[in-house]
Design an enzyme around this catalytic site. Sequence first.
Site, short mmCIF file in Angstrom:
data_model
loop_
_atom_site.label_atom_id
_atom_site.label_comp_id
_atom_site.label_asym_id
_atom_site.label_seq_id
_atom_site.Cartn_x
_atom_site.Cartn_y
_atom_site.Cartn_z
CB SER A 1 -0.91 0.02 1.22
OG SER A 1 -1.62 -1.20 1.33
N1 SAH Z 1 0.29 -4.46 4.24
C1 SAH Z 1 0.70 -5.21 3.11
C2 SAH Z 1 -0.28 -5.03 2.00
C3 SAH Z 1 -0.47 -6.25 1.18
S1 SAH Z 1 -1.84 -6.21 0.05
C4 SAH Z 1 2.13 -4.80 2.74
O1 SAH Z 1 2.68 -3.95 3.42
O2 SAH Z 1 2.70 -5.37 1.81
C5 SAH Z 1 -3.05 -7.14 0.91
C6 SAH Z 1 -2.72 -8.56 1.22
O3 SAH Z 1 -3.88 -9.17 1.78
C7 SAH Z 1 -2.34 -9.43 0.04
O4 SAH Z 1 -1.06 -9.95 0.25
C8 SAH Z 1 -3.41 -10.53 0.01
O5 SAH Z 1 -2.91 -11.79 -0.38
C9 SAH Z 1 -3.85 -10.53 1.46
N2 SAH Z 1 -5.15 -11.14 1.73
C10 SAH Z 1 -6.32 -11.05 1.04
N3 SAH Z 1 -7.28 -11.78 1.63
C11 SAH Z 1 -6.71 -12.34 2.74
C12 SAH Z 1 -7.19 -13.23 3.76
N4 SAH Z 1 -8.44 -13.69 3.78
N5 SAH Z 1 -6.32 -13.60 4.73
C13 SAH Z 1 -5.04 -13.17 4.74
N6 SAH Z 1 -4.53 -12.35 3.81
C14 SAH Z 1 -5.35 -11.94 2.82
#
Ligand code: SAH
Length: 271
Positions: free
Chosen positions: A113
């Site tokens: 993000s």
């Molecule tokens: N805060 C993270 C943002 C990653 S984007 C960073 O700093 O990189 C959001 C993430 O949520 C993705 O990696 C996606 O795979 C994950 N995600 C989506 N649904 C999810 C779920 N049900 N449980 C765990 N992770 C999930």
Amino acid sequence: MNKPARGARFPLGLDHVHGSGRSRPQPEPLRPQRPLAHAASQATRQATPSGLGMDSAAVRARMVERLRADGIGTEAVLQAFGRVERHRFVDTALATQAYEDTSLPIGHGQTISKPSVVARMLALLHESASARAAGHLGRVLEIGTGCGYQTALLSLLSRGVLSIERVRPLHDKARVHLHGWRQGDVRLVYGDGRLGHGPWAPYQHIVAAAGGDALPQAWLDQLDVGGRLVAPMQDERAGGQVLLVLDRTPDGWREQRIGAVHFVPLKSGRE
Ligand code: SAH
């Protein structure tokens, strides 16, 4: 202040949740952490990319000043942004863009993000009743570890972070990125974050980096009284995703919906 949540806007009927405690059985325990040996073997990826090197502190300081100018006033959050080396959490080819206010691909169709969005979410967490009383975030549940950048920030602001990721290679990547990270208690779990993680509950704060149509019941059950949840969620009336801020007060729930946001979807299961 403590306006009851309107059931009609909440498919899960928050008014029924109050008082239900945390006794709901968890459908399936999430997998515990795997040994760090695998991560250690890949730790060489952590080499600082050329071009940033010693300058990265200065570049980060400029990012912090931009966040401050954008209205982030929580010193602890700004300090955390000044300390965590964002360029170590993205692929080397993208490292020179790491301190721009932009989301970047981290593989598997996911993105890290934008700093301004992460800062806003962390500042919202830091304004909860619990954080104001304690001066820190206590125990945090993070949904969507991704590359682990926000996990690192959270570890500086809390007394412990449990972060869940459903995509195996991303979970593994975050383990590599956080290998050797000595700040606080960080636990990474591979699993479906919609189930939360009962064994470590209650959490004073819950933060999700992916948004669905409704809040999973487990998150509500696992949030401590006085605690706060910040998560993107689909809002029919707004016609898109909004940032939901939900406080669990001694009297019930208090909900605010703040601005339109665009996060990746909250998916079920693991892959
Ligand atoms: N805060 C993270 C943002 C990653 S984007 C960073 O700093 O990189 C959001 C993430 O949520 C993705 O990696 C996606 O795979 C994950 N995600 C989506 N649904 C999810 C779920 N049900 N449980 C765990 N992770 C999930």
